[in-house]
Write an enzyme that holds these catalytic residues in place. Structure first.
Site, PDB file in Angstrom:
ATOM      1  N   ASP A 136       0.837  -1.207   0.000  1.00  0.00           N
ATOM      2  CA  ASP A 136       0.000   0.000   0.000  1.00  0.00           C
ATOM      3  C   ASP A 136       0.865   1.248   0.000  1.00  0.00           C
ATOM      4  O   ASP A 136       0.434   2.311   0.471  1.00  0.00           O
ATOM      5  CB  ASP A 136      -0.915  -0.024   1.228  1.00  0.00           C
ATOM      6  CG  ASP A 136      -2.053   0.970   1.109  1.00  0.00           C
ATOM      7  OD1 ASP A 136      -2.637   1.339   2.150  1.00  0.00           O
ATOM      8  OD2 ASP A 136      -2.346   1.413  -0.024  1.00  0.00           O
ATOM      9  N   LYS A 145       2.710   3.582  -5.637  1.00  0.00           N
ATOM     10  CA  LYS A 145       2.156   2.590  -6.585  1.00  0.00           C
ATOM     11  C   LYS A 145       3.187   2.141  -7.617  1.00  0.00           C
ATOM     12  O   LYS A 145       3.124   1.030  -8.094  1.00  0.00           O
ATOM     13  CB  LYS A 145       0.903   3.159  -7.259  1.00  0.00           C
ATOM     14  CG  LYS A 145      -0.134   3.678  -6.253  1.00  0.00           C
ATOM     15  CD  LYS A 145      -0.364   2.724  -5.075  1.00  0.00           C
ATOM     16  CE  LYS A 145      -0.998   3.413  -3.899  1.00  0.00           C
ATOM     17  NZ  LYS A 145      -0.941   2.612  -2.647  1.00  0.00           N
ATOM     18  N   ASP A 149      -3.216  -3.040  -2.543  1.00  0.00           N
ATOM     19  CA  ASP A 149      -4.283  -2.040  -2.554  1.00  0.00           C
ATOM     20  C   ASP A 149      -4.162  -1.175  -3.816  1.00  0.00           C
ATOM     21  O   ASP A 149      -3.088  -1.070  -4.414  1.00  0.00           O
ATOM     22  CB  ASP A 149      -4.179  -1.142  -1.305  1.00  0.00           C
ATOM     23  CG  ASP A 149      -5.400  -0.244  -1.155  1.00  0.00           C
ATOM     24  OD1 ASP A 149      -5.266   0.836  -0.555  1.00  0.00           O
ATOM     25  OD2 ASP A 149      -6.488  -0.621  -1.647  1.00  0.00           O
ATOM     26  N   ASN A 150      -5.291  -0.553  -4.223  1.00  0.00           N
ATOM     27  CA  ASN A 150      -5.292   0.487  -5.264  1.00  0.00           C
ATOM     28  C   ASN A 150      -4.888   0.032  -6.658  1.00  0.00           C
ATOM     29  O   ASN A 150      -4.313   0.812  -7.418  1.00  0.00           O
ATOM     30  CB  ASN A 150      -4.354   1.649  -4.869  1.00  0.00           C
ATOM     31  CG  ASN A 150      -4.596   2.136  -3.482  1.00  0.00           C
ATOM     32  OD1 ASN A 150      -3.734   2.035  -2.619  1.00  0.00           O
ATOM     33  ND2 ASN A 150      -5.780   2.663  -3.248  1.00  0.00           N
ATOM     34  N   GLU A 187     -11.470   4.010  -0.922  1.00  0.00           N
ATOM     35  CA  GLU A 187     -11.889   4.268   0.457  1.00  0.00           C
ATOM     36  C   GLU A 187     -12.772   5.507   0.584  1.00  0.00           C
ATOM     37  O   GLU A 187     -12.476   6.544   0.028  1.00  0.00           O
ATOM     38  CB  GLU A 187     -10.673   4.402   1.394  1.00  0.00           C
ATOM     39  CG  GLU A 187      -9.580   5.341   0.934  1.00  0.00           C
ATOM     40  CD  GLU A 187      -8.483   4.621   0.171  1.00  0.00           C
ATOM     41  OE1 GLU A 187      -8.762   3.589  -0.459  1.00  0.00           O
ATOM     42  OE2 GLU A 187      -7.345   5.113   0.159  1.00  0.00           O
TER      43      GLU A 187
HETATM   44  C1  LIG Z   1      10.167   4.492  -1.936  1.00  0.00           C
HETATM   45  C2  LIG Z   1       9.344   3.241  -1.861  1.00  0.00           C
HETATM   46  N1  LIG Z   1       9.495   2.635  -0.572  1.00  0.00           N
HETATM   47  C3  LIG Z   1       8.783   2.985   0.527  1.00  0.00           C
HETATM   48  N2  LIG Z   1       9.184   2.447   1.708  1.00  0.00           N
HETATM   49  C4  LIG Z   1       8.500   2.759   2.840  1.00  0.00           C
HETATM   50  N3  LIG Z   1       7.426   3.577   2.888  1.00  0.00           N
HETATM   51  C5  LIG Z   1       7.016   4.118   1.722  1.00  0.00           C
HETATM   52  C6  LIG Z   1       7.650   3.847   0.493  1.00  0.00           C
HETATM   53  N4  LIG Z   1       6.994   4.511  -0.487  1.00  0.00           N
HETATM   54  C7  LIG Z   1       5.984   5.174   0.107  1.00  0.00           C
HETATM   55  N5  LIG Z   1       5.994   4.941   1.440  1.00  0.00           N
HETATM   56  C8  LIG Z   1       5.030   5.424   2.423  1.00  0.00           C
HETATM   57  O1  LIG Z   1       3.802   4.757   2.121  1.00  0.00           O
HETATM   58  C9  LIG Z   1       2.725   5.684   2.109  1.00  0.00           C
HETATM   59  C10 LIG Z   1       2.346   5.976   0.705  1.00  0.00           C
HETATM   60  C11 LIG Z   1       1.209   5.550   0.216  1.00  0.00           C
HETATM   61  C12 LIG Z   1       0.847   5.875  -1.200  1.00  0.00           C
HETATM   62  N6  LIG Z   1      -0.579   5.652  -1.335  1.00  0.00           N
HETATM   63  C13 LIG Z   1      -1.265   6.334  -2.244  1.00  0.00           C
HETATM   64  O2  LIG Z   1      -0.716   7.130  -2.998  1.00  0.00           O
HETATM   65  C14 LIG Z   1      -2.725   6.168  -2.271  1.00  0.00           C
HETATM   66  C15 LIG Z   1      -3.475   7.125  -2.964  1.00  0.00           C
HETATM   67  C16 LIG Z   1      -4.866   7.038  -3.014  1.00  0.00           C
HETATM   68  C17 LIG Z   1      -5.623   8.042  -3.770  1.00  0.00           C
HETATM   69  C18 LIG Z   1      -6.661   7.661  -4.606  1.00  0.00           C
HETATM   70  C19 LIG Z   1      -7.386   8.620  -5.319  1.00  0.00           C
HETATM   71  C20 LIG Z   1      -7.074   9.970  -5.185  1.00  0.00           C
HETATM   72  F1  LIG Z   1      -7.780  10.905  -5.837  1.00  0.00           F
HETATM   73  C21 LIG Z   1      -6.031  10.356  -4.333  1.00  0.00           C
HETATM   74  C22 LIG Z   1      -5.310   9.406  -3.636  1.00  0.00           C
HETATM   75  C23 LIG Z   1      -5.535   5.993  -2.342  1.00  0.00           C
HETATM   76  C24 LIG Z   1      -4.769   5.048  -1.639  1.00  0.00           C
HETATM   77  O3  LIG Z   1      -5.379   4.013  -0.964  1.00  0.00           O
HETATM   78  C25 LIG Z   1      -3.385   5.110  -1.596  1.00  0.00           C
HETATM   79  O4  LIG Z   1      -2.692   4.133  -0.918  1.00  0.00           O
HETATM   80  C26 LIG Z   1       3.255   6.927   2.796  1.00  0.00           C
HETATM   81  O5  LIG Z   1       3.131   6.801   4.192  1.00  0.00           O
HETATM   82  C27 LIG Z   1       4.719   6.908   2.356  1.00  0.00           C
HETATM   83  O6  LIG Z   1       5.547   7.652   3.224  1.00  0.00           O
HETATM   84 MG   LIG Z   2      -4.000   2.488  -0.467  1.00  0.00          MG
END
Ligand SMILES: CCNc1ncnc2c1ncn2[C@@H]1O[C@H](/C=C/CNC(=O)c2cc(-c3ccc(F)cc3)cc(O)c2O)[C@@H](O)[C@H]1O
Ligand SMILES: [Mg+2]
Length: 214
Positions: free
Chosen positions: A141, A144, A169-170, A199
């Site tokens: 999650d 993406k 997810d997603n 969600e």
């Molecule tokens: C660098 C890759 N490795 C990583 N290692 C550890 N943590 C990571 C990493 N990447 C990202 N993260 C963390 O995960 C989380 C990121 C999640 C990204 N999720 C989304 O973009 C997302 C986005 C939407 C969404 C859907 C529709 C929209 F209009 C707007 C947003 C819905 C979701 O359920 C989502 O999960 C943050 O806490 C980030 O700091």
């Molecule tokens: Mg998600």
């Protein structure tokens, strides 16, 4: 300075949820995100699918990529059998700080190991850091465009075994097209799509469950 959305979400939990009651923390977050401020938690509808897969797998070792505020970590950990732990990776320190407090408020700190750092750096160290051989369950999650490179890394590090379950997810919104193409066409995976909604909205989204065939 103005508080962040995760901080406002944490405040709602501390104000409205029952301390030590994971279900109350989950319901409080869902209510807040539906009626006050949307946030990117897996949510209640997809969360019920996540719950059913976790119960079915009943994993001894579980990994989550992307903790954010800890909502799905609490959802997963509340269902884990005694003596098992969820490892959850989060590389944003501000999000990790909020997640730690939400996890502690739910009383599940002994079942969740939140590690601050990037999945790409931590996955190769998982065996040595946590004394595990393979993973029974992985919930994806995080960013993406990182789903595909990270499962390839899990394969390379031999963290997947015949029967390991990946739940992503997603896969529709925002979408993970390269990941979907890979798990649906690779002979090494058996994949299934669980149709749901983004969600707290009526927009289509879903979870992809993939079994590693070894
Ligand atoms: C660098 C890759 N490795 C990583 N290692 C550890 N943590 C990571 C990493 N990447 C990202 N993260 C963390 O995960 C989380 C990121 C999640 C990204 N999720 C989304 O973009 C997302 C986005 C939407 C969404 C859907 C529709 C929209 F209009 C707007 C947003 C819905 C979701 O359920 C989502 O999960 C943050 O806490 C980030 O700091
Ligand atoms: Mg998600």
């Amino acid at each position: 300075t103005r508080s962040t959305r995760p901080q406002r979400l944490l405040k709602a939990v501390q104000k409205k949820a029952i301390k030590g009651d994971p279900q109350s923390v989950i319901s409080t977050i869902d209510y807040f995100c539906r009626h006050s401020e949307w946030a990117m938690n897996v949510g209640d509808e997809k969360g019920a699918i996540l719950d059913s897969v976790v119960c079915e797998v009943s994993p001894s070792t579980a990994l989550e990529l992307g903790t954010y505020c800890g909502y799905s970590a609490v959802r997963i950990a509340r269902l884990l059998p005694p003596g098992t732990k969820l490892i959850t990776l989060e590389f944003n320190p501000d999000y990790a700080a909020v997640a730690r407090q939400i996890i502690e408020y739910s009383g599940l700190q002994d079942k969740i190991c939140l590690v601050e750092g990037a999945s790409g750096d931590l996955i190769p160290k998982m065996q040595e850091l946590f004394g595990i051989k393979t993973l029974d369950f992985v919930f994806l999650d995080h960013w993406k465009d990182r789903y595909l490179p990270d499962i390839k890394l899990l394969e390379e590090c031999q963290l997947l075994r015949k029967g390991s379950i990946l739940l992503a997810d997603n896969v529709i919104c925002p979408g993970t097209p390269d990941y979907l193409e890979y798990v649906r066409n690779s002979p090494r995976y058996e994949s299934k799509y669980f149709k749901s909604h983004l969600e707290y909205t009526k927009v289509e989204d879903g979870l992809e469950k993939s079994v590693f065939l070894g």
